[in-house]
Scaffold this active site. Structure first.
Site, mmCIF file in Angstrom:
data_model
loop_
_atom_site.group_PDB
_atom_site.id
_atom_site.type_symbol
_atom_site.label_atom_id
_atom_site.label_comp_id
_atom_site.label_asym_id
_atom_site.label_seq_id
_atom_site.Cartn_x
_atom_site.Cartn_y
_atom_site.Cartn_z
ATOM 1 N N GLY A 247 64.458 30.059 52.215
ATOM 2 C CA GLY A 247 64.010 31.140 51.334
ATOM 3 C C GLY A 247 63.613 30.629 49.973
ATOM 4 O O GLY A 247 64.399 29.973 49.291
ATOM 5 N N GLY B 228 62.719 32.508 47.355
ATOM 6 C CA GLY B 228 62.812 33.558 46.339
ATOM 7 C C GLY B 228 63.520 33.008 45.106
ATOM 8 O O GLY B 228 63.665 31.796 44.939
ATOM 9 N N PHE B 229 64.003 33.898 44.265
ATOM 10 C CA PHE B 229 64.644 33.454 43.025
ATOM 11 C C PHE B 229 65.854 32.580 43.303
ATOM 12 O O PHE B 229 66.058 31.562 42.654
ATOM 13 C CB PHE B 229 65.055 34.655 42.177
ATOM 14 C CG PHE B 229 63.900 35.305 41.479
ATOM 15 C CD1 PHE B 229 63.180 34.617 40.519
ATOM 16 C CD2 PHE B 229 63.533 36.606 41.777
ATOM 17 C CE1 PHE B 229 62.113 35.209 39.865
ATOM 18 C CE2 PHE B 229 62.460 37.211 41.125
ATOM 19 C CZ PHE B 229 61.749 36.509 40.165
ATOM 20 N N VAL C 249 62.482 30.938 60.046
ATOM 21 C CA VAL C 249 63.771 30.475 60.562
ATOM 22 C C VAL C 249 64.283 31.484 61.581
ATOM 23 O O VAL C 249 64.353 32.680 61.299
ATOM 24 C CB VAL C 249 64.786 30.296 59.411
ATOM 25 C CG1 VAL C 249 66.168 30.008 59.962
ATOM 26 C CG2 VAL C 249 64.326 29.193 58.478
ATOM 27 N N GLU D 222 58.448 52.115 37.271
ATOM 28 C CA GLU D 222 57.357 51.226 36.851
ATOM 29 C C GLU D 222 56.094 51.490 37.668
ATOM 30 O O GLU D 222 54.985 51.496 37.136
ATOM 31 C CB GLU D 222 57.809 49.766 36.991
ATOM 32 C CG GLU D 222 58.882 49.429 35.955
ATOM 33 C CD GLU D 222 59.422 48.006 36.058
ATOM 34 O OE1 GLU D 222 59.412 47.443 37.170
ATOM 35 O OE2 GLU D 222 59.860 47.482 35.024
ATOM 36 N N ASP E 99 70.042 38.220 47.347
ATOM 37 C CA ASP E 99 70.175 39.544 47.951
ATOM 38 C C ASP E 99 70.858 39.522 49.313
ATOM 39 O O ASP E 99 71.347 40.545 49.780
ATOM 40 C CB ASP E 99 68.785 40.196 48.115
ATOM 41 C CG ASP E 99 68.192 40.641 46.783
ATOM 42 O OD1 ASP E 99 68.852 40.453 45.744
ATOM 43 O OD2 ASP E 99 67.068 41.166 46.785
ATOM 44 N N ALA F 21 66.912 40.268 40.133
ATOM 45 C CA ALA F 21 66.467 38.886 39.973
ATOM 46 C C ALA F 21 67.465 38.016 39.186
ATOM 47 O O ALA F 21 67.771 36.898 39.611
ATOM 48 C CB ALA F 21 65.083 38.858 39.325
#
Lengths: 431, 431
Positions: free
Chosen positions: A18, A20-21, A86, A176, A300, A317
């Site tokens: 992964g 991501g962050f 994966v 947003e 997450d 995040a």
């Protein structure tokens, strides 16, 4: 934890699942350590998720909200990038198994596969609502919105459902997105379309994780900007013609945006580890997976048991970034024969943008437990812009993103709202 | 031409079909005239075609090579934009007929529908080669290339065809695409893939419209940069596994890029006017369509009969720009009761980029007929960059494009080479 320490002489292999962050930060943390890192993701890019709503509303091109993983780690020599999905983890052989059968052996493993949209089983939602969690989601929604707006511009009297967008979820993403949509109609189709934007929230207030005052302010600001906000309104179902509320009321729309929830990636379920709420992977205080020394989960997909300070950190995040860094540090410690340390989440505050030049921000005051500093309006927006630019890790370059962004924010030409469909074949889609 | 002059009292209606260089410039020319312009295109954006190869090779995002038509004409009050496909022209009622049945009445009509790829009937080419004429073409090719490169990076030993690209056509588009591809492999997959780029040309030289010397220089420069150039090599057929030459030789590849020719848009054929070579619309010296006063054709779809100076102008952007402006001026003249003037093409020279910082440029020397000024290497590239920035009509803003571009040209992070597929449904493409 000696069984997770590799034989001396070879460099330990770290596989991070992964980009991501959490994954990106775990890899980055290992830059100066004697390990070989393989970062695997099904996409060739990292997504700066907090700005996805700007892709969906055509304010930023995908290329400015995503950066290829190879570009991010161009200067980090001990990283290999593998694009692939994966499927499984072979715990006995200590190898990650990819969909195409390839195996990536590891000494240390970081599972940071993130989350997926959670439609909570609401009837028709998965088939008809537009999620906004991945870059693909954002690009798909962007193209759909531009198509609907162009059709509405061509035949203004025809179908009000085309120019109506219903956003479900009054958290930061929903707020947003609704704010940007309210501006998008005017700016991108040049006043040819009068877009109706409805924000729907089941609770009696917006921005539930913020203070009452900030929630109130977001409500007032959105309404002033033409967004219809429906509070205390739960969604019952969606279909291809609109959305129905539990009250029985209905809004005809071609676009329901789902901004109401995520759940852990199904990978935890697939690999057979102890699962927590919503299929998340249960980790100890140091973020190691229960029963699997040398294996960590972060971001997450991870749920800490018992939760630090009694409350689990939010799926945002900053938490993923902090967990990723923590995991990187722990792998370095284990490699050096040291004990792991517990993770502790540092709450830096919350931000939500309402429109260009308008945001709400809440920052905990250090030392004063429970006290927060509230900033609103333009100062909050400037703070938001600054923080986001600083965090745009490894993007093409920070200066460029900053200038692009300031420019996009100061002007509103909508010139980037181009509608290009790309099919898989070389044949052009001639009519 | 009195029958094309509308009744006094109402503003004449001008319909422009096609938002390419010709159409955009015709509309722009009419900015300060008392006419109502409707610009219709099947896309909501204008494409800066000379830079499409940079989109295909991931060096520029589509948003920087396309700009929404509405943004281009934001400040021109007498323009309406209509996104739609033109099916026919009703000559008796003087109305353009759209695919959806809508009709756009006109007093003056500009047909500037451009061209489409011409595969010259080569077996399998239309089905298997990737054209590079529209933004959709460029985005499709970009995604395909990134997918093939990622697969090649994942399994380097597997399939050499994946990392082989054959570019057909040794004109400026082919040369520029081959040069950019040679850089792309290294820069975008970080040296993980050794890309093979083959440029194929049926003639014994490259850049046939340039001088012998420039053609030679392009050949040497491309070969020095690792491009295999096959001259005197005609393509016989293409299939899903590669391309076969007339010599019987074959190259296995998953990617044949077609840069060998275009033909006039089929619109001329559809509306029933006198057709010239390749289905182009025959226009008089003033670019009015034969037998249709007040109707003009401009750009790639038009062929002038008899050709000015005895030779038809080439199908290049400067010609389309000049013809578009000319048509705009003639409509203004007709509206003022004046006679039309003949079009005359001013050759500003030719440019082809070989790589970042390397190009060939030829500029006719005024007053010395047949003499050209040759510039090569970095000075030619700087000239090319300057000219293209100046011509990027109405893009979000010229300064931004310039800085983006200089930055992309000076660095080579490849961070924008993100691979996002967008299907038509909201459902994510989970595997």
């Amino acid at each position: 934890m000696s069984d997770s320490t590799p034989q001396s002489g070879s460099r330990p292999k770290v596989v991070v699942v992964g980009a991501g962050f959490a994954g990106i930060n775990a890899v980055h943390q290992l830059a100066r350590h004697e390990v070989d890192v393989t970062l695997v993701d099904r996409n060739n890019f990292h997504t700066f998720q907090p700005l996805l709503y700007q892709v969906a509303t055509s304010y930023l091109p995908p290329e400015q909200v995503g950066a290829t993983i190879r570009a991010v780690f161009r200067k980090q020599r001990n990283v290999k990038v593998r694009v692939g999905r994966v499927d499984d983890v072979d715990w006995d052989e200590r190898a990650v198994v990819l969909e195409d059968g390839d195996r990536l052996p590891y000494d240390y493993l970081v599972v940071a596969a993130g989350a997926t949209t959670n439609f909570f089983g609401i009837s028709g939602m998965e088939d008809h609502a537009w999620p906004l969690y991945t870059m693909g989601d954002a690009v798909r929604l962007r193209l759909h919105l531009l198509e609907e707006l162009e059709r509405a511009a061509a035949e203004p009297s025809a179908d009000l459902a085309r120019q109506t967008v219903v956003v479900v979820g009054g958290g930061p993403t929903g707020v947003e997105t609704a704010g940007a949509l309210a501006a998008m109609g005017k700016e991108h189709v040049g006043g040819d379309v009068d877009m109706r934007v409805v924000l729907v929230e089941a609770l009696p207030r917006l921005l539930n994780t913020f203070s009452e005052k900030s929630g109130r302010q977001a409500l007032d600001d959105l309404r002033r900007r033409g967004v219809e906000v429906l509070l205390d309104t739960a969604v019952a179902s969606a279909d291809d013609k609109g959305v129905t509320f539990k009250s029985g009321e209905r809004i005809d729309t071609r676009t329901v945006v789902w901004a109401a929830g995520v759940q852990a990636s199904p990978l935890g379920r697939a690999v057979g580890v102890e699962l927590g709420k919503g299929g998340s992977i249960v980790v100890g205080p140091d973020l190691q997976v229960k029963g699997h020394p040398g294996v960590f989960a972060a971001g997450d997909i991870a749920s800490i048991s018992p939760p630090p300070h009694g409350t689990p950190p939010p799926l945002v995040a900053p938490n993923a970034i902090q967990q990723g860094k923590h995991v990187g540090r722990q792998i370095a410690r284990l490699g050096a024969g040291e004990q792991t340390e517990p993770f502790s989440y540092f709450d830096k505050g919350s931000m939500a943008v309402i429109a260009r030049g308008d945001a709400v921000t809440e920052i905990p005051v250090p030392g004063l437990r429970g006290r927060i500093l509230r900033v609103a309006g333009l100062p909050a927006w400037l703070l938001w812009a600054g923080v986001h630019v600083v965090y745009l890790i490894g993007f093409r370059n920070r200066v460029k993103t900053l200038t692009d962004w300031l420019w996009s924010s100061l002007t509103s030409s909508g010139g980037g709202a181009i509608l290009v469909r790309a099919t898989r074949t070389p044949k052009p889609d001639v009519g």
